[in-house]
Design a protein around this motif. Structure first.
Motif, PDB file in Angstrom:
ATOM      1  N   GLY A  86       0.819  -1.208   0.000  1.00 17.77           N
ATOM      2  CA  GLY A  86       0.000   0.000   0.000  1.00 17.77           C
ATOM      3  C   GLY A  86       0.852   1.255   0.000  1.00 17.77           C
ATOM      4  O   GLY A  86       2.077   1.208   0.132  1.00 17.77           O
ATOM      5  N   THR A  87       0.197   2.388  -0.135  1.00 16.02           N
ATOM      6  CA  THR A  87       0.906   3.662  -0.142  1.00 16.02           C
ATOM      7  C   THR A  87       1.092   4.150   1.302  1.00 16.02           C
ATOM      8  O   THR A  87       0.396   3.706   2.215  1.00 16.02           O
ATOM      9  CB  THR A  87       0.121   4.723  -0.925  1.00 16.02           C
ATOM     10  N   PRO A  88       2.026   5.083   1.497  1.00  9.39           N
ATOM     11  CA  PRO A  88       2.190   5.638   2.847  1.00  9.39           C
ATOM     12  C   PRO A  88       0.910   6.254   3.408  1.00  9.39           C
ATOM     13  O   PRO A  88       0.601   6.075   4.594  1.00  9.39           O
ATOM     14  CB  PRO A  88       3.280   6.701   2.651  1.00  9.39           C
ATOM     15  N   ASN A  89       0.160   6.963   2.561  1.00  7.53           N
ATOM     16  CA  ASN A  89      -1.086   7.573   3.044  1.00  7.53           C
ATOM     17  C   ASN A  89      -2.134   6.531   3.400  1.00  7.53           C
ATOM     18  O   ASN A  89      -2.905   6.716   4.354  1.00  7.53           O
ATOM     19  CB  ASN A  89      -1.635   8.557   2.009  1.00  7.53           C
ATOM     20  N   GLN A  90      -2.171   5.436   2.654  1.00 10.69           N
ATOM     21  CA  GLN A  90      -3.083   4.348   2.994  1.00 10.69           C
ATOM     22  C   GLN A  90      -2.713   3.728   4.333  1.00 10.69           C
ATOM     23  O   GLN A  90      -3.587   3.427   5.159  1.00 10.69           O
ATOM     24  CB  GLN A  90      -3.073   3.277   1.901  1.00 10.69           C
ATOM     25  N   MET A  91      -1.416   3.555   4.553  1.00  9.23           N
ATOM     26  CA  MET A  91      -0.946   3.019   5.827  1.00  9.23           C
ATOM     27  C   MET A  91      -1.372   3.927   6.971  1.00  9.23           C
ATOM     28  O   MET A  91      -1.924   3.465   7.981  1.00  9.23           O
ATOM     29  CB  MET A  91       0.588   2.904   5.814  1.00  9.23           C
ATOM     30  N   ARG A  92      -1.122   5.213   6.820  1.00 15.43           N
ATOM     31  CA  ARG A  92      -1.457   6.151   7.883  1.00 15.43           C
ATOM     32  C   ARG A  92      -2.958   6.226   8.113  1.00 15.43           C
ATOM     33  O   ARG A  92      -3.414   6.276   9.257  1.00 15.43           O
ATOM     34  CB  ARG A  92      -0.903   7.539   7.565  1.00 15.43           C
ATOM     35  N   TYR A 142       7.606   2.725   7.155  1.00 17.07           N
ATOM     36  CA  TYR A 142       6.794   1.745   7.865  1.00 17.07           C
ATOM     37  C   TYR A 142       7.417   0.386   7.570  1.00 17.07           C
ATOM     38  O   TYR A 142       7.427  -0.058   6.423  1.00 17.07           O
ATOM     39  CB  TYR A 142       5.349   1.771   7.372  1.00 17.07           C
ATOM     40  N   GLN A 143       7.927  -0.275   8.587  1.00 15.75           N
ATOM     41  CA  GLN A 143       8.626  -1.529   8.363  1.00 15.75           C
ATOM     42  C   GLN A 143       7.655  -2.712   8.320  1.00 15.75           C
ATOM     43  O   GLN A 143       6.526  -2.629   8.800  1.00 15.75           O
ATOM     44  CB  GLN A 143       9.680  -1.731   9.456  1.00 15.75           C
ATOM     45  N   ASP A 144       8.139  -3.802   7.727  1.00 13.72           N
ATOM     46  CA  ASP A 144       7.321  -4.998   7.519  1.00 13.72           C
ATOM     47  C   ASP A 144       7.842  -6.121   8.407  1.00 13.72           C
ATOM     48  O   ASP A 144       9.005  -6.516   8.305  1.00 13.72           O
ATOM     49  CB  ASP A 144       7.394  -5.408   6.045  1.00 13.72           C
ATOM     50  N   PHE A 145       6.981  -6.633   9.291  1.00 10.74           N
ATOM     51  CA  PHE A 145       7.377  -7.710  10.201  1.00 10.74           C
ATOM     52  C   PHE A 145       7.900  -8.914   9.436  1.00 10.74           C
ATOM     53  O   PHE A 145       8.816  -9.604   9.888  1.00 10.74           O
ATOM     54  CB  PHE A 145       6.183  -8.101  11.067  1.00 10.74           C
ATOM     55  N   ASN A 204       9.824  11.551   1.748  1.00 10.41           N
ATOM     56  CA  ASN A 204      10.198  10.352   0.992  1.00 10.41           C
ATOM     57  C   ASN A 204       9.881   9.065   1.759  1.00 10.41           C
ATOM     58  O   ASN A 204      10.584   8.067   1.638  1.00 10.41           O
ATOM     59  CB  ASN A 204      11.698  10.398   0.663  1.00 10.41           C
ATOM     60  N   VAL A 205       8.802   9.088   2.512  1.00 10.39           N
ATOM     61  CA  VAL A 205       8.448   7.951   3.352  1.00 10.39           C
ATOM     62  C   VAL A 205       8.233   6.691   2.517  1.00 10.39           C
ATOM     63  O   VAL A 205       7.714   6.731   1.403  1.00 10.39           O
ATOM     64  CB  VAL A 205       7.181   8.286   4.180  1.00 10.39           C
ATOM     65  N   LEU A 206       8.654   5.537   3.088  1.00 10.03           N
ATOM     66  CA  LEU A 206       8.547   4.242   2.426  1.00 10.03           C
ATOM     67  C   LEU A 206       7.607   3.324   3.199  1.00 10.03           C
ATOM     68  O   LEU A 206       7.406   3.487   4.403  1.00 10.03           O
ATOM     69  CB  LEU A 206       9.922   3.574   2.346  1.00 10.03           C
TER      70      LEU A 206
END
Length: 220
Positions: A86-92, A142-145, A204-206
């Motif tokens: 997903g996108t950073p905005n979707q995550m947030r 946003y890291q991925d477990f 530049n958030v990932l």
């Protein structure tokens, strides 16, 4: 770490005091603070001791266990401020909507279990194995477990060695609780605080991957 952080923050906030005279609400707050990490077995801290293993309760436990798996490896990773797609905005948006849904349950019905869960999610966004932040404190990843070594991930969740994370997270929870318990503060105010405060993005958030020190051994 979650129980201690949530309890420290709540005690220092302007929310109604909890203690011996409203012990059940205190239990629910602390139980909620670990809810995204532990399948639901009741609202007190000793749920397994008095849980009614009826057919319906057992079914609910199984469903919550599935959600527990999804919280870490699947589509509900945002409950921990994490994700791999997903996108950073979707995550947030997922994080904010989840927090506000829990907060509304507390504001409308006095549901301390949900308040604890909301604080867990917000606090997790400061854990160095969950998100990376730039020098301004903005989220840069946003890291991925699923991209991490689980034992290394746990190291990033501890207070010891991560005192700046714990202090920043606790201060944020105090500020957030003061807004939540302020009747003049609207849901829009809470959303604005979250998006422009603790969940503000680096340009530049990932989304996905992991910083090096928490990567799975095959990725190092």
């Amino acid at each position: 770490v979650h129980m201690q952080m949530v309890w420290d923050a709540y005690q220092k906030s302007n929310c109604p005091p909890l203690g011996i005279f409203n012990f059940n609400d205190m239990q629910r707050l602390l139980r909620g603070s670990i809810l995204p990490d532990v399948p639901y077995v009741g609202e007190n801290l000793w749920g397994y001791l008095d849980f009614d293993w009826s057919i319906m309760d057992t079914f609910n436990f199984v469903m919550d266990s599935i959600a527990f798996w999804q919280n870490h490896f699947g589509s509900l990773g945002y409950r921990h401020g994490m994700g791999g797609s997903g996108t950073p905005n979707q995550m947030r948006d997922n994080i904010v909507n989840g927090i506000l849904s829990d907060v509304n349950a507390f504001r409308d019905n006095g549901n301390y279990l949900k308040l604890g869960a909301a604080l867990h999610t917000l606090g997790d966004t400061f854990a160095p194995s969950h998100t990376a932040r730039n020098e301004k404190g903005e989220i840069s990843q946003y890291q991925d477990f699923n991209a991490q070594d689980s034992s290394e991930h746990k190291r990033g969740d501890r207070i010891q060695g991560n005192e700046p994370f714990y202090n920043d997270a606790t201060k944020t929870l105090i500020d957030f609780l003061n807004l939540v318990c302020n009747e003049a503060c609207t849901e829009e105010d809470l959303m604005d605080y979250l998006k422009n405060g603790p969940l503000k993005h680096d340009p530049n958030v990932l989304v996905g991957g992991s910083v090096y020190e928490y990567k799975s051994k095959t990725e190092r």
